[in-house]
Structure formats: structure tokens, C-alpha cells
Design a protein around this motif. Structure first.
Motif, mmCIF file in Angstrom:
data_model
loop_
_atom_site.group_PDB
_atom_site.id
_atom_site.type_symbol
_atom_site.label_atom_id
_atom_site.label_comp_id
_atom_site.label_asym_id
_atom_site.label_seq_id
_atom_site.Cartn_x
_atom_site.Cartn_y
_atom_site.Cartn_z
ATOM 1 N N ASN A 147 0.819 -1.216 0.000
ATOM 2 C CA ASN A 147 0.000 0.000 0.000
ATOM 3 C C ASN A 147 0.851 1.264 0.000
ATOM 4 N N GLY A 148 1.919 1.269 -0.775
ATOM 5 C CA GLY A 148 2.739 2.477 -0.843
ATOM 6 C C GLY A 148 4.215 2.159 -0.809
ATOM 7 N N ALA A 149 5.010 3.222 -0.719
ATOM 8 C CA ALA A 149 6.466 3.082 -0.794
ATOM 9 C C ALA A 149 7.029 2.483 0.493
ATOM 10 N N ILE A 150 7.945 1.535 0.340
ATOM 11 C CA ILE A 150 8.640 0.933 1.472
ATOM 12 C C ILE A 150 9.694 1.912 1.983
ATOM 13 N N ALA A 151 9.791 2.042 3.314
ATOM 14 C CA ALA A 151 10.726 2.994 3.926
ATOM 15 C C ALA A 151 11.715 2.250 4.813
ATOM 16 N N PHE A 152 12.813 2.941 5.137
ATOM 17 C CA PHE A 152 13.863 2.360 5.978
ATOM 18 C C PHE A 152 14.074 3.225 7.222
ATOM 19 N N THR A 153 13.021 3.851 7.673
ATOM 20 C CA THR A 153 13.072 4.810 8.777
ATOM 21 C C THR A 153 13.643 4.174 10.038
ATOM 22 N N LYS B 265 22.273 1.288 3.217
ATOM 23 C CA LYS B 265 22.636 -0.123 3.053
ATOM 24 C C LYS B 265 21.438 -0.980 2.632
ATOM 25 N N LEU B 266 20.236 -0.405 2.637
ATOM 26 C CA LEU B 266 19.022 -1.166 2.341
ATOM 27 C C LEU B 266 18.438 -0.775 0.990
ATOM 28 N N SER B 267 17.894 -1.751 0.291
ATOM 29 C CA SER B 267 17.173 -1.505 -0.963
ATOM 30 C C SER B 267 16.157 -2.621 -1.143
ATOM 31 N N CYS B 268 15.077 -2.326 -1.876
ATOM 32 C CA CYS B 268 14.033 -3.320 -2.136
ATOM 33 C C CYS B 268 13.629 -3.258 -3.598
ATOM 34 N N ALA B 269 13.412 -4.418 -4.187
ATOM 35 C CA ALA B 269 12.859 -4.483 -5.536
ATOM 36 C C ALA B 269 11.365 -4.192 -5.470
ATOM 37 N N ALA B 270 10.755 -3.990 -6.634
ATOM 38 C CA ALA B 270 9.308 -3.801 -6.673
ATOM 39 C C ALA B 270 8.622 -5.082 -6.199
ATOM 40 N N ALA C 2 23.110 -4.537 2.195
ATOM 41 C CA ALA C 2 24.404 -4.618 1.519
ATOM 42 C C ALA C 2 25.499 -5.078 2.477
ATOM 43 N N SER C 3 26.607 -5.539 1.900
ATOM 44 C CA SER C 3 27.768 -5.946 2.706
ATOM 45 C C SER C 3 28.370 -4.740 3.402
ATOM 46 N N ASN C 4 29.207 -5.028 4.386
ATOM 47 C CA ASN C 4 29.875 -3.998 5.178
ATOM 48 C C ASN C 4 28.877 -3.175 5.997
ATOM 49 N N ALA C 5 27.768 -3.827 6.377
ATOM 50 C CA ALA C 5 26.787 -3.162 7.240
ATOM 51 C C ALA C 5 27.283 -3.204 8.677
ATOM 52 N N ALA C 6 27.331 -2.053 9.325
ATOM 53 C CA ALA C 6 27.845 -1.955 10.691
ATOM 54 C C ALA C 6 26.831 -2.508 11.687
ATOM 55 N N ASN C 7 27.289 -2.724 12.909
ATOM 56 C CA ASN C 7 26.392 -3.184 13.965
ATOM 57 C C ASN C 7 25.242 -2.197 14.159
ATOM 58 N N GLY C 8 24.063 -2.731 14.422
ATOM 59 C CA GLY C 8 22.906 -1.879 14.651
ATOM 60 C C GLY C 8 21.642 -2.491 14.085
ATOM 61 N N ASP C 9 20.566 -1.734 14.155
ATOM 62 C CA ASP C 9 19.253 -2.186 13.680
ATOM 63 C C ASP C 9 18.947 -1.583 12.314
ATOM 64 N N TYR C 10 18.411 -2.420 11.430
ATOM 65 C CA TYR C 10 18.032 -2.002 10.081
ATOM 66 C C TYR C 10 16.547 -2.345 9.895
ATOM 67 N N TYR C 11 15.757 -1.330 9.539
ATOM 68 C CA TYR C 11 14.307 -1.487 9.485
ATOM 69 C C TYR C 11 13.782 -1.390 8.051
ATOM 70 N N ILE C 12 12.896 -2.326 7.710
ATOM 71 C CA ILE C 12 12.175 -2.291 6.438
ATOM 72 C C ILE C 12 10.699 -2.123 6.793
ATOM 73 N N VAL C 13 10.156 -0.934 6.528
ATOM 74 C CA VAL C 13 8.781 -0.594 6.924
ATOM 75 C C VAL C 13 7.887 -0.730 5.700
ATOM 76 N N ILE C 14 6.947 -1.679 5.760
ATOM 77 C CA ILE C 14 6.144 -2.048 4.596
ATOM 78 C C ILE C 14 4.692 -1.636 4.806
ATOM 79 N N PRO C 15 4.193 -0.621 4.065
ATOM 80 C CA PRO C 15 2.780 -0.235 4.189
ATOM 81 C C PRO C 15 1.881 -1.312 3.581
ATOM 82 N N VAL C 16 0.818 -1.655 4.291
ATOM 83 C CA VAL C 16 -0.023 -2.780 3.917
ATOM 84 C C VAL C 16 -1.498 -2.386 4.026
ATOM 85 N N ARG C 17 -2.313 -2.968 3.144
ATOM 86 C CA ARG C 17 -3.768 -2.878 3.278
ATOM 87 C C ARG C 17 -4.299 -4.269 3.592
#
Length: 276
Positions: free
Chosen positions: A84-90, A97-102, A113-128
Motif C-alpha cells: 500500500n505504498g512506498a517501502i521505507a527504511f526509517t 545499506k538497504l534496498s528493495c525491488a518492486a 548490503a555488505s559492510n553493514a555496521a552493527n545496529g538495527d536495520y528497518y524495512i517498513v512495509i505499508p499494507v492494506r
């Protein structure tokens, strides 16, 4: 562990004393493989209505980094749900370091991607959420799943895959009553029926349809469209003696009354008289 061997040769007439080849081993200690821990969450409202919108979030937590290879993350929606819209990495440690295909069908494939440092990586997916077509779809778990992998031969540990998270859709609770406005009318007066639809549930109801076969008799002429109180986005009409409505919407606790009105004629046969 690394093994090294040395082989002695030549020296005509010389005796070789001791093991040949000579070998020894070396252990490298202190090595740590990068770790990715996968988890899922949602921010769906409670209750979640049919067709409601919210976000499903995939979290990839990296430790013992940086990563040495790219990680592939695949998120799959349950049947009936849609992107339901654009995926965000907020909120990510490094959103670059993050990317998503359609999205394709019910799934979307993303890459950390490689060489990602320690920490949290979020993929926020809008849904209906799905549009409910059966009561069996309400009050049961609808599960979203995400998987992660570093790929064959790539150093890295993945934990928590597959990660799952569920939501439940709450159905509206609909009721209908039908009442003769005046149980007895004189020939020549209007005949009127009220059809009242009520949503006693906790979520809105959309796309409500109504069908009512009204009485027929010579001299009964049903007026179209029926009146709606209060006004409603739904569309109603009467064809012959059949009242049909579609697209009615009711908020939680709301109701709408449809009034079907027929004129009667004193010039017609008395067949109109009697119960209807």
C-alpha cells in the motif's frame, strides 16, 4: 586450522633423518562471524477493520559486524493483503545499506548490503488488510513471514528466520429489521416499509448490499429510489418490486433506514386490499 608441509629432496647419497614431509598446523583464534537476527512487528490499529491500513516492519539486527556479504530478506504477505505504498527504511542504522525491488505478487525482496555496521536495520512495509468476504476471515490470525540469508558460502550467522507476525481483522456486526410504517392504510394512501440496517460492531462496515422483494398487486406503484435516513454513500433503486442497494457504509454503532414507498389507486381493482 591451517596445515603447512615441507618436503626434503635431493642430496645424492645423503640420508634423510626424521619425518619427510615435515608438517605443522596453525590455529587462528578470535574469529567471529557477523550475526543477523531477524524479527517482525506491526502497528495495526486495534480493532483492525476490513480493508484497514497499517505497517508491517522487518527488523534486521547486526552484531559482530560489519557484515562480509550482502543479506537477502524476503517478506511475504498473507493472502488477500496488498502492498500500500512506498517501502521505507526509517530508523535504520544506515538506510543507504538497504534496498528493495518492486513487490511481486505477495512478496517483496530486499537487500542489506555488505559492510553493514552493527545496529538495527528497518524495512517498513505499508499494507492494506484484506477486504472481508466471509465471517470465517474474521477473528483468526493472518500471518506475515520474513526470511533472511547471507547466501551459500558466505560467512555470517542468521537467527530468527523465518520471522513471523500476525494480525486479526475484526468484522462489523450487521443486523436488519423491516417495519410497516402504518400497519393499516386506506385505499388511495401510500404504503410504506422501513428497512433499517444497523452496525453494532466496533469497526466500520463498507460495501453493504441489500435486496428486498416488495409486495406486488395491481395498483401498487413503488417509487424509486427509496429514501435513505441519514444520507449514505450507497446506491439504491427499485426495479419492478425489487429493492436493491449496494455500497452502503456504516460506522461502528451507526444505522441507516431505507423507506420504500408505493402509491395506491382507488380506481384499481380491490385485489390491492388485504395483507401484504
Amino acid at each position: 586450522t591451517y596445515t603447512n608441509s615441507a618436503t626434503l629432496s635431493g642430496g645424492t647419497g645423503s640420508a634423510i633423518v626424521g619425518a619427510n614431509p615435515a608438517t605443522d598446523t596453525l590455529d587462528v583464534t578470535g574469529c567471529v562471524n557477523p550475526k543477523l537476527v531477524l524479527s517482525k512487528s506491526n502497528d495495526a490499529p486495534s480493532p483492525l477493520a476490513s480493508g484497514g491500513t497499517f505497517n508491517w516492519t522487518v527488523k534486521a539486527t547486526i552484531s559482530d559486524g560489519p557484515t562480509l556479504a550482502a543479506a537477502t530478506i524476503v517478506d511475504t504477505l498473507p493472502a488477500g493483503y496488498s502492498f500500500n505504498g512506498a517501502i521505507a527504511f526509517t530508523g535504520s542504522q544506515d538506510a543507504t545499506k538497504l534496498s528493495c525491488a518492486a513487490p511481486a505478487g505477495q512478496s517483496v525482496t530486499c537487500t542489506l548490503a555488505s559492510n553493514a555496521a552493527n545496529g538495527d536495520y528497518y524495512i517498513v512495509i505499508p499494507v492494506r488488510a484484506l477486504t472481508v468476504s466471509s465471517a470465517s476471515q474474521c477473528g483468526v490470525d493472518h500471518t506475515n513471514q520474513a526470511t533472511a540469508t547471507f547466501g551459500a558460502g558466505n560467512p555470517g550467522i542468521v537467527e530468527g528466520s523465518p520471522a513471523t507476525n500476525s494480525v486479526r481483522v475484526t468484522c462489523p456486526v450487521l443486523g436488519v429489521t423491516k417495519t410497516a410504517v402504518n400497519p393499516s392504510v386506506n385505499l388511495g394512501a401510500n404504503v410504506e416499509f422501513d428497512i433499517t440496517i444497523t452496525n453494532s460492531g466496533t469497526v466500520p462496515a463498507i460495501g453493504i448490499g441489500v435486496s428486498d422483494t416488495l409486495p406486488t398487486a395491481a395498483g401498487l406503484a413503488w417509487q424509486t429510489p427509496p429514501t435513505e435516513t441519514p444520507s449514505n454513500p450507497g446506491t439504491c433503486n427499485i426495479a419492478g418490486n425489487v429493492l436493491s442497494c449496494s455500497g452502503i457504509e456504516l460506522n461502528a454503532g451507526a444505522s441507516v433506514t431505507l423507506r420504500a414507498t408505493a402509491t395506491t389507486s382507488t380506481a384499481t381493482t380491490r385485489a390491492i386490499c388485504g395483507p401484504h
